[in-house]
Design an enzyme around this catalytic site. Structure first.
Site, PDB file in Angstrom:
ATOM      1  N   TYR A  86      -9.967  -3.138  -9.141  1.00 39.47           N
ATOM      2  CA  TYR A  86      -9.097  -2.296  -8.316  1.00 39.47           C
ATOM      3  C   TYR A  86      -9.426  -0.820  -8.531  1.00 39.47           C
ATOM      4  O   TYR A  86      -9.474  -0.040  -7.586  1.00 39.47           O
ATOM      5  CB  TYR A  86      -7.640  -2.587  -8.664  1.00 39.47           C
ATOM      6  CG  TYR A  86      -6.642  -1.921  -7.751  1.00 39.47           C
ATOM      7  CD1 TYR A  86      -6.485  -2.348  -6.433  1.00 39.47           C
ATOM      8  CD2 TYR A  86      -5.839  -0.879  -8.201  1.00 39.47           C
ATOM      9  CE1 TYR A  86      -5.554  -1.755  -5.591  1.00 39.47           C
ATOM     10  CE2 TYR A  86      -4.912  -0.284  -7.379  1.00 39.47           C
ATOM     11  CZ  TYR A  86      -4.767  -0.717  -6.073  1.00 39.47           C
ATOM     12  OH  TYR A  86      -3.853  -0.119  -5.244  1.00 39.47           O
ATOM     13  N   SER A 104      -5.391   5.594  -4.667  1.00 39.17           N
ATOM     14  CA  SER A 104      -4.581   5.149  -5.803  1.00 39.17           C
ATOM     15  C   SER A 104      -4.807   6.081  -6.987  1.00 39.17           C
ATOM     16  O   SER A 104      -5.813   6.798  -7.051  1.00 39.17           O
ATOM     17  CB  SER A 104      -4.990   3.721  -6.197  1.00 39.17           C
ATOM     18  OG  SER A 104      -4.456   3.362  -7.453  1.00 39.17           O
TER      19      SER A 104
END
Length: 280
Positions: free
Chosen positions: A177, A164
């Site tokens: 996250y 990511s």
């Protein structure tokens, strides 16, 4: 002889975790077009089977939907047995399962006052556990199970992890996250080194900003317009748009194919320039 196509992916037994999700579907579609044999692994068996049936019909390939929980090793072992029996020994693993959770998301971007509510200090640690487990352990455990078939094989093995933008620059509001995806990049490098003598390549791909079920509440309003955060993303993306799931297909095929046979231990951003933009 140099390979100038993705033809080497034909008949490669490929496992995609989270394969019935938005990005997973796009990955599966690209591999199906290259005639890979697909095992679409997902918590939602109905969705996985429906996608497998669709790709079999459209591309004339072998594809199966398999139920598995990426956080349960027994479940993964059962899935592997089913995949081996139906398709054969596994050649490629794509770790696509992951996601965020509202309980691990702060309400404010920065603490501009001493109010604890909505800040880092107000986060639910259970939310942290969920997000870290899903993203890191949800990559670690499937790799432990599915990549065993690649060891000692004459043919090359490939592991592709989905990282990511947060792995490069932690975003405000989503500390769990960000930390979990940063761990994916580190794990990718570690495992690439560990498995290199076994002729197994390990890489990762970092999608930029795509609107998914996990982040929709952060970037769009109910009427479909951008939230303030969504507009900030637009302002920080030189190409001026959110990515479409199909935008990652070429990079996936490149990293899975022998075209990238001397590439291991890297993470490629597919982000419309977000990671390279300084903001000025």
């Amino acid at each position: 002889m140099m390979n100038y196509s993705f033809n080497d992916l034909s008949n490669k037994v490929t496992v995609i975790t989270g394969g019935a999700g938005v990005i997973g579907k796009s990955i599966c579609t690209a591999l199906a077009a290259c005639k890979a044999k697909l095992a679409i692994v997902d918590l939602n068996l109905d969705n996985a089977k429906a996608l497998a049936d669709q790709l079999q019909e459209e591309h004339g390939i072998e594809a199966i939907g398999v139920a598995a929980n990426v956080l349960n090793k027994e479940s993964l072992n059962t899935a592997k047995k089913e995949i081996n029996e139906a398709l054969g020994s596994i050649d490629i693993l794509i770790n696509g399962a992951g996601g965020n959770h509202p309980k691990a998301t702060t309400q404010v971007e920065q603490m501009v006052s001493d109010e604890l509510e909505g800040s880092f200090f107000d986060l639910d640690t259970e939310g942290f556990d969920f997000v870290f487990d899903l993203n890191f352990k949800g990559t670690l455990l499937p790799t432990m199970v599915f990549s065993k078939d690649m060891i000692g094989k004459e043919n090359k093995g490939v592991i592709l992890n989905i990282s990511s933008m947060n792995a490069f620059k932690p975003l405000t509001k989503i500390p769990a996250y960000s930390a979990a995806k940063a761990s994916i990049n580190n794990f990718t490098e570690w495992l690439a080194t560990h498995l290199a003598p076994q002729n197994v390549r390990v890489n990762s791909l970092a999608p930029g900003f795509f609107i998914t079920d996990q982040n929709r509440f952060l970037v769009t309003k109910e009427d479909g317009s951008f939230t303030e955060r969504g507009q900030k993303i637009m302002n920080g993306t030189p190409m001026g748009k959110f990515g479409e799931p199909d935008d990652i297909q070429g990079t996936v095929l490149y990293l899975c194919s022998d075209i990238s046979s001397f590439v291991t231990g890297i993470c490629i951003p597919v982000d419309g320039g977000y990671n390279c933009f300084s903001g000025v």
